[in-house]
Design an enzyme around this catalytic site. Structure first.
Site, PDB file in Angstrom:
ATOM      1  N   LYS A  60       0.800  -1.367  -0.160  1.00 15.81           N
ATOM      2  CA  LYS A  60       0.228   0.150  -0.111  1.00 15.81           C
ATOM      3  C   LYS A  60       0.622   1.060   0.050  1.00 15.81           C
ATOM      4  CE  LYS A  60      -4.484  -1.262   1.995  1.00 15.81           C
ATOM      5  NZ  LYS A  60      -3.693  -3.259   1.970  1.00 15.81           N
ATOM      6  N   GLU A 104      -2.339   6.727   8.043  1.00 20.78           N
ATOM      7  CA  GLU A 104      -3.055   7.498   7.841  1.00 20.78           C
ATOM      8  C   GLU A 104      -4.300   8.824   8.615  1.00 20.78           C
ATOM      9  OE1 GLU A 104      -3.445   5.739   2.915  1.00 20.78           O
ATOM     10  OE2 GLU A 104      -5.162   6.288   4.009  1.00 20.78           O
ATOM     11  N   HIS A 151     -14.188  -2.797   9.547  1.00 22.46           N
ATOM     12  CA  HIS A 151     -13.725  -2.890   7.983  1.00 22.46           C
ATOM     13  C   HIS A 151     -14.446  -3.625   6.469  1.00 22.46           C
ATOM     14  CE1 HIS A 151     -11.588   0.738   9.785  1.00 22.46           C
ATOM     15  NE2 HIS A 151     -10.996  -0.308  10.694  1.00 22.46           N
ATOM     16  N   ARG A 199      -7.879  -7.804  -8.622  1.00 23.13           N
ATOM     17  CA  ARG A 199      -8.551  -8.893  -9.049  1.00 23.13           C
ATOM     18  C   ARG A 199      -9.594  -8.749  -8.810  1.00 23.13           C
ATOM     19  NH1 ARG A 199     -10.634  -9.172  -4.187  1.00 23.13           N
ATOM     20  NH2 ARG A 199      -9.896  -8.092  -2.395  1.00 23.13           N
TER      21      ARG A 199
END
Length: 669
Positions: free
Chosen positions: A116, A200, A235, A292
């Site tokens: 990420k 973040e 999440h 994907r």
């Protein structure tokens, strides 16, 4: 087109790929673990190869075994589905070395998005908007904590190699940071073999909107519009819909073009999803790219009329995209609900067990059920507990919501805990109907979504239905006994509540939650008089298999009932209700409250013991970390006291309800 492909996955996605491949005349090879020997995808495939024991790290995740199965069966290509090896660059390289086509993106694209933090740097160069955050290599806990303090809480910790909500934690204050980081790292290491984290700034009311992209080997790319996936727990997505409510054509184009820039920046080929956070001011930020096919791809198929798995097969074979951007049309509205074996009322803990009773809505052009299980199948601790995806379509969102609500009412499962009733409460909730969406939706409206059933008049109706089922099923049992006996006319076979010199009556007991209710039954000239918690109803009816037809005070009801080990599940138009029929012949006992001995809330494994035996702890001190389906659950001290001893060590498998430790509260220590 390919002659034969291997599907390196299980469950509903394997079944989904097999259906499309067969439609195109392609033979399919399934792979399976010992736990999946009798699974639906194995039965559907043309041939199947066993990979090994149940744990995925010994079967579905072993690259050499999957490659060997493909070579053994002569498969020309491998479809990875999603999860398992679908985003494993080493697996793609192994396919290339063996001359097997990987039905997915090239290695460099997977590697680029596999981290990420690296992905953020690539997106920044491609002028894709980013959320402020730290994506660097310095993983010292204090350094990460310092960035969090500079950014200001709340912040989001996220595993750089993660996905599906695993290895992710929202941290609301400095005092929570250390424990959250340790937990997220453990979960990331267990799930992905990499505990590298990024930090973040956490947006407090964002929507989760993602763009479906598709690119071919000729360098052409399209976006197939957007999906709103804002309703989430842990999440992980619960409901998805397409198009996103309130999306303007201008914003759709901006997000679609940004998603294509992201795809072209990494030389993407095949189906991919670029996920964005959409803020209240309509600004959007890149979150991640899934290299994907996504679980929620059916809603895109429903609004575009395209088969994305067919697109995958054609693009992997070298054919150009079936359609260009100007050829794609958006039509109507689609919603997907993920049906899981889990307990929404207990923090969505995964559930296991047997699908002893399973009835799905009738599939039509506008109602679709993607599943990999059948009645009688087991949901084990080894894999994701998804049972199915329920997808509906209609001309607009309002009508699609009504269709979904009706379909969920028709989705009937007994024998294990599921989220079906919870999903229906979400779909019927006024805020969801009004499209007041963001990723905190479930937490914001939890009082309405998790509301316990009201007592009194509200509970009388389910209890009356349960009582009628009990009466009619016992009556049928007596009739069957009479027919089998040598004296079918004997009065001992009668079931009529007869008492000497008294009104014919009996009492039925049912447990609902922690409450035990008594239903007093009196026989009438026609039917029964039921007395429930001070309420009285006149009732009569018939039982045909699992279909109960009842008249309650002149109100006719048709209800399906599943009885499994005296657990009754009543399926009505508003959802399901579970009760335990406390029959007098069950040798019931009163059990003492076990108090402070902590028990396993689910089948799983012990990840870590966080204190030593004999330790004195304060209330809410984390004691044990358990894991199931790669999701962690932390058990905390119920009060101040002493942890006397542990019954299990890290790595041990534990069954739900097993005592994990002995804890003595301070007042008795």
């Amino acid at each position: 087109m390919f002659r034969k492909i291997l599907i390196a996955n299980r469950g509903e996605i394997a079944c989904r790929v097999i259906r499309t491949a067969h439609r195109l005349g392609i033979q399919c090879v399934a792979v399976y673990s010992e736990a999946d020997r009798h699974a639906m995808h194995v039965a559907m495939a043309d041939e199947a190869v066993c990979l090994g024991p149940a744990p995925s790290k010994e079967s579905y995740l072993v690259v050499d075994k999957v490659i060997a199965a493909a070579k053994q069966t002569g498969a020309q290509a491998i479809h990875p589905g999603y999860g398992f090896l679908s985003e494993n660059a080493a697996f793609v390289e192994a396919c290339q070395r063996e001359g097997i086509v990987f039905i997915g993106p090239p290695t460099q694209a997977i590697k680029a998005m596999g981290s990420k933090s690296a992905a953020k740097r690539i997106m920044e160069a491609a002028k894709v908007p980013l959320v402020p955050g730290y994506h660097g290599e310095d993983q010292d806990p204090q350094h990460l904590k310092n960035f969090a303090q500079q950014a200001g809480y709340p912040v989001l910790l996220k595993a750089t190699a993660g996905g599906g909500g695993k290895g992710m934690r929202v941290v609301w204050s400095e005092k929570e940071f250390d424990a959250a980081l340790a937990s997220a790292r453990r979960e990331a290491l267990n799930g992905f073999g990499d505990d590298t984290m990024l930090v973040e700034k956490y947006l407090t009311k964002p929507r989760h909107v993602e763009i479906q992209v598709f690119c071919d080997q000729q360098g052409q790319g399209v976006y197939l519009f957007e999906r709103d996936c804002s309703v989430q727990r842990r999440h992980q997505k619960v409901l998805e819909e397409a198009p996103a409510p309130g999306m303007t054509p201008e914003l759709r184009q901006q997000m679609g073009e940004a998603a294509l820039r992201a795809a072209h920046a990494i030389g993407y080929v095949g189906a991919g999803t670029v996920e964005f956070l959409l803020d209240e001011d309509q600004s959007f930020y890149f979150m991640e790219m899934n290299t994907r096919l996504q679980v929620e791809h059916p809603v895109t198929e429903m609004i575009t009329g395209e088969d994305l798995v067919e697109w995958q097969l054609r693009v992997a074979y070298g054919q150009p995209l079936p359609k260009m951007q100007q050829d794609l049309q958006l039509h109507g509205h689609a919603i997907e609900a993920r049906v899981y074996a889990e307990d929404p009322d207990h923090d969505f803990l995964p559930a296991t067990g047997r699908l002893a009773y399973l009835r799905t809505p009738t599939e039509t052009q506008h109602v679709r059920v993607d599943t990999g299980v059948r009645e009688g199948d087991d949901v084990s601790i080894y894999y994701d507990p998804m049972i199915a995806k329920l997808i509906v379509w209609d001309e607009n969102r309002e009508r699609a919501l009504e269709r979904m609500s009706q379909a969920l009412a028709q989705y009937r499962i007994a024998g294990m805990t599921t989220n079906v009733s919870f999903l229906k409460r979400v779909v019927d909730h006024h805020a969801f109907r009004a499209a007041e969406l963001d990723t905190g939706f479930i937490e914001r409206y939890q009082d309405g979504l998790f509301a316990p059933m009201q007592a009194g008049a509200q509970s009388a109706n389910p209890l009356a239905l349960a009582a009628m089922y009990a009466l009619l099923s016992q009556q049928q049992g007596r009739l069957q006994e009479a027919q089998r006996s040598g004296d079918p006319c004997s009065p001992w076979h009668h079931f009529n509540g007869w008492r000497l010199n008294e009104v014919p009556q009996l009492s039925l007991k049912f447990q609902q939650g922690e409450q035990i209710h008594t239903v007093a039954v009196q026989w009438q000239a026609k039917g029964y008089r039921l007395s429930i918690d001070g309420h009285h109803l006149l009732a009569d009816g018939h039982l045909h298999g699992d279909l109960l037809e009842v008249n309650l005070n002149g109100h006719h009801r048709s209800v399906q009932v599943a009885e499994i080990n005296h657990q009754l599940t009543l399926f009505t138009e508003t959802g399901s209700t579970q009760l335990t029929w406390l029959r007098p012949d069950l040798d019931q006992h009163e059990f003492e409250e076990e108090g402070a001995n902590l028990t396993a809330p689910m089948n799983g494994s012990v990840v870590a013991l966080l204190v030593d035996a004999g330790a004195q702890v304060e209330k809410d001190t984390p004691l044990v970390v358990m894991e199931a389906m790669k999701m962690e659950h932390t058990l905390k001290a119920p009060a101040d006291g002493v942890v006397e001893s542990f019954f299990y060590a890290a790595g041990d498998l534990v069954e739900q309800g097993a005592e994990l430790l002995v804890f003595t509260p301070a007042e008795t220590a």
